[in-house]
Scaffold this active site. Structure first.
Site, PDB file in Angstrom:
ATOM      1  N   SER A 154       0.831  -0.833   0.043  1.00 19.07           N
ATOM      2  CA  SER A 154      -0.019  -0.024   0.031  1.00 19.07           C
ATOM      3  C   SER A 154       0.935   1.183  -0.075  1.00 19.07           C
ATOM      4  CB  SER A 154      -0.585  -0.063   1.015  1.00 19.07           C
ATOM      5  OG  SER A 154      -1.291   1.383   1.465  1.00 19.07           O
ATOM      6  N   TYR A 167      -1.080  -0.406   9.931  1.00 19.76           N
ATOM      7  CA  TYR A 167      -1.124  -0.157   9.075  1.00 19.76           C
ATOM      8  C   TYR A 167       0.720  -0.375   8.029  1.00 19.76           C
ATOM      9  CZ  TYR A 167      -3.585  -1.181   4.763  1.00 19.76           C
ATOM     10  OH  TYR A 167      -3.973  -1.426   2.810  1.00 19.76           O
ATOM     11  N   LYS A 171       2.263  -3.353   6.072  1.00 22.00           N
ATOM     12  CA  LYS A 171       2.595  -3.168   4.573  1.00 22.00           C
ATOM     13  C   LYS A 171       3.624  -2.297   3.920  1.00 22.00           C
ATOM     14  CE  LYS A 171      -1.777  -3.848   3.280  1.00 22.00           C
ATOM     15  NZ  LYS A 171      -2.052  -4.738   2.491  1.00 22.00           N
TER      16      LYS A 171
HETATM   17  P1  NAI Z   1     -11.365  -6.285   2.190  1.00 22.08           P
HETATM   18  O1  NAI Z   1     -11.963  -5.182   3.596  1.00 22.08           O
HETATM   19  O2  NAI Z   1     -12.509  -5.402   1.277  1.00 22.08           O
HETATM   20  O3  NAI Z   1     -10.657  -7.626   1.639  1.00 22.08           O
HETATM   21  C1  NAI Z   1     -10.166  -7.982   2.610  1.00 22.08           C
HETATM   22  C2  NAI Z   1     -10.651  -9.251   2.232  1.00 22.08           C
HETATM   23  O4  NAI Z   1      -9.323 -10.167   3.261  1.00 22.08           O
HETATM   24  C3  NAI Z   1     -11.962  -9.499   3.651  1.00 22.08           C
HETATM   25  O5  NAI Z   1     -12.512 -10.327   2.819  1.00 22.08           O
HETATM   26  C4  NAI Z   1     -11.237 -10.027   4.677  1.00 22.08           C
HETATM   27  O6  NAI Z   1     -12.421 -11.573   4.964  1.00 22.08           O
HETATM   28  C5  NAI Z   1     -10.079 -11.149   4.502  1.00 22.08           C
HETATM   29  N1  NAI Z   1      -9.448 -11.697   5.317  1.00 22.08           N
HETATM   30  C6  NAI Z   1      -9.682 -10.263   6.385  1.00 22.08           C
HETATM   31  N2  NAI Z   1      -8.385 -10.753   7.423  1.00 22.08           N
HETATM   32  C7  NAI Z   1      -8.018 -12.024   6.811  1.00 22.08           C
HETATM   33  C8  NAI Z   1      -7.123 -13.055   7.724  1.00 22.08           C
HETATM   34  N3  NAI Z   1      -6.771 -13.382   8.446  1.00 22.08           N
HETATM   35  N4  NAI Z   1      -7.509 -14.718   7.096  1.00 22.08           N
HETATM   36  C9  NAI Z   1      -7.521 -14.519   5.695  1.00 22.08           C
HETATM   37  N5  NAI Z   1      -8.773 -13.423   4.798  1.00 22.08           N
HETATM   38  C10 NAI Z   1      -8.768 -12.149   5.662  1.00 22.08           C
HETATM   39  O7  NAI Z   1     -10.618  -4.881   1.154  1.00 22.08           O
HETATM   40  P2  NAI Z   1      -9.726  -4.525   0.453  1.00 22.08           P
HETATM   41  O8  NAI Z   1      -9.657  -2.669   0.026  1.00 22.08           O
HETATM   42  O9  NAI Z   1     -10.569  -5.278  -0.641  1.00 22.08           O
HETATM   43  O10 NAI Z   1      -8.286  -5.456   0.307  1.00 22.08           O
HETATM   44  C11 NAI Z   1      -7.378  -5.894  -0.379  1.00 22.08           C
HETATM   45  C12 NAI Z   1      -6.121  -5.737   0.157  1.00 22.08           C
HETATM   46  O11 NAI Z   1      -5.913  -4.485  -0.392  1.00 22.08           O
HETATM   47  C13 NAI Z   1      -5.371  -5.428   1.975  1.00 22.08           C
HETATM   48  O12 NAI Z   1      -4.526  -6.417   1.814  1.00 22.08           O
HETATM   49  C14 NAI Z   1      -5.822  -4.095   1.873  1.00 22.08           C
HETATM   50  O13 NAI Z   1      -4.403  -3.491   3.168  1.00 22.08           O
HETATM   51  C15 NAI Z   1      -5.175  -3.634   0.280  1.00 22.08           C
HETATM   52  N6  NAI Z   1      -4.688  -2.798  -0.201  1.00 22.08           N
HETATM   53  C16 NAI Z   1      -6.419  -1.753  -0.456  1.00 22.08           C
HETATM   54  C17 NAI Z   1      -6.308  -0.547  -0.788  1.00 22.08           C
HETATM   55  C18 NAI Z   1      -7.968  -0.266  -1.360  1.00 22.08           C
HETATM   56  O14 NAI Z   1      -7.713   0.828  -1.679  1.00 22.08           O
HETATM   57  N7  NAI Z   1      -8.865  -0.759  -1.360  1.00 22.08           N
HETATM   58  C19 NAI Z   1      -5.205   0.152  -0.649  1.00 22.08           C
HETATM   59  C20 NAI Z   1      -4.267  -0.531  -0.267  1.00 22.08           C
HETATM   60  C21 NAI Z   1      -3.508  -1.288  -0.260  1.00 22.08           C
END
Ligand code: NAI
Length: 303
Positions: A154, A167, A171
């Site tokens: 990120s 975070y 990251k």
């Molecule tokens: P989201 O919250 O929609 O999806 C994250 C998913 O990871 C969820 O379905 C959650 O249940 C799952 N999860 C969380 N902890 C877990 C664990 N311990 N074991 C298995 N599954 C687990 O969020 P999003 O935005 O789709 O994020 C995806 C990735 O992208 C993350 O790593 C986030 O930090 C990263 N990210 C997202 C950004 C954005 O703009 N949406 C920006 C920068 C990074």
């Protein structure tokens, strides 16, 4: 037009694939022929709670579209969880070719409200999760001389975001891990690249205005992930900022810098006096390894 990029006969694990970006990656990869392990703990955005519903729903979606997928509900945050995720792939599909480390959590707290437990949880999910699964899958890929890793970091880690201290720390660690996997895998056709996404998901919904939601769709992230996971992609050890239709390489650039003629010359005052040279990024380099940076920084011999 280039021929369609496909993942037929490839086995992919996508962590955190029950929602947001991971769901979008899994759907696209399955549509292009991959057999996908849809891992998701199914908790809340801060990492609390658990449910099988998230992974099950995405597996059902993939199957309804004619694709192949298996659910896994374990946490990525422990070595045992990672082993179980890998086992789902090995028992179900016999191997693993692709790992997309995507699962993540976030805490919206002020800087000084963070507790040691918050740091531990962020490190466990983002860094631990990427580490345990990658280290478990790596030997399989190395042995068959093929593999693709995508790590999700990120800009909040690589550049910093106010307050996001746990975070951001976790990251940034993910990039260090991805760099080492990239170097370790290069000779075996096992490639590792990092994405820095910008997208509208439940994780960012408070921060994204309604009018920007379509522009920041996960659909503007997953094609890059598909590409990085494909045979056509020979990139390794790279990092890409992506979102809203833009994809751009980003690097950790090293300036030529200023070099003192002797130890006596290397003073705080001299550093102050040479600040323009030290800060000048003209003719920067992008060292690929720690050793290369050391050579560039300390190895230059004055004539
Ligand atoms: P989201 O919250 O929609 O999806 C994250 C998913 O990871 C969820 O379905 C959650 O249940 C799952 N999860 C969380 N902890 C877990 C664990 N311990 N074991 C298995 N599954 C687990 O969020 P999003 O935005 O789709 O994020 C995806 C990735 O992208 C993350 O790593 C986030 O930090 C990263 N990210 C997202 C950004 C954005 O703009 N949406 C920006 C920068 C990074």
């Amino acid at each position: 037009m280039a021929s369609e990029i496909r993942l037929d006969n490839r086995v992919a694990i996508v962590t955190g694939a029950g929602a947001g970006l991971g769901r979008s990656h899994a759907l696209l990869m399955a549509a292009r022929g991959a057999k996908v392990v849809v891992n998701d703990l199914g908790g809340r955005v801060d990492g609390t709670g658990a449910s099988r519903a998230a992974a099950d729903a995405v597996v059902a979606e993939i199957k309804a579209a004619g694709g192949e997928a298996l659910p896994n509900y374990d946490t990525v945050a422990t070595p045992e969880g990672a082993q179980s995720i890998l086992k789902t792939a090995l028992d179900g599909y016999g191997t693993v070719d692709i790992v997309v480390n995507n699962a993540g959590i976030v805490l919206y707290k002020r800087l000084l409200e963070h507790t040691p437990e918050d740091l531990a949880n962020n490190l466990a999910v983002h860094l631990g999760g990427s580490y345990y699964l990658s280290m478990a899958a790596f030997p399989i890929m190395k042995a068959k001389r093929y593999g693709r890793f995508v790590f999700t970091s990120s800009s909040g880690g690589m550049r910093g975001s106010a307050d996001g201290v746990a975070y951001g720390a976790a990251k940034a660690g993910v990039v260090g891990l991805a760099n080492v996997i990239a170097l370790a895998g290069a000779a075996y056709g096992v490639y590792s690249n990092v994405i820095l996404p910008n997208a509208y998901t439940r994780m960012t919904e408070h921060a994204v205005e309604d009018r920007n939601r379509e522009k920041l769709s996960a659909g503007f992230i997953s094609p890059l992930v598909l590409y990085l996971c494909s045979e056509q992609c020979n990139l390794n050890h790279e990092m890409f900022a992506v979102g809203g239709g833009t994809v751009a390489r980003t690097i950790l650039a090293l300036a030529p810098g200023w070099r003192a003629g002797s130890r006596a010359e290397f003073t705080a005052e001299a550093i102050h006096g040479h600040l323009d040279e030290i800060m000048d990024m003209t003719n920067y380099s992008n060292p690929r390894t720690s050793e290369e940076e050391t050579r560039l920084v300390v190895g230059r011999r004055r004539k």
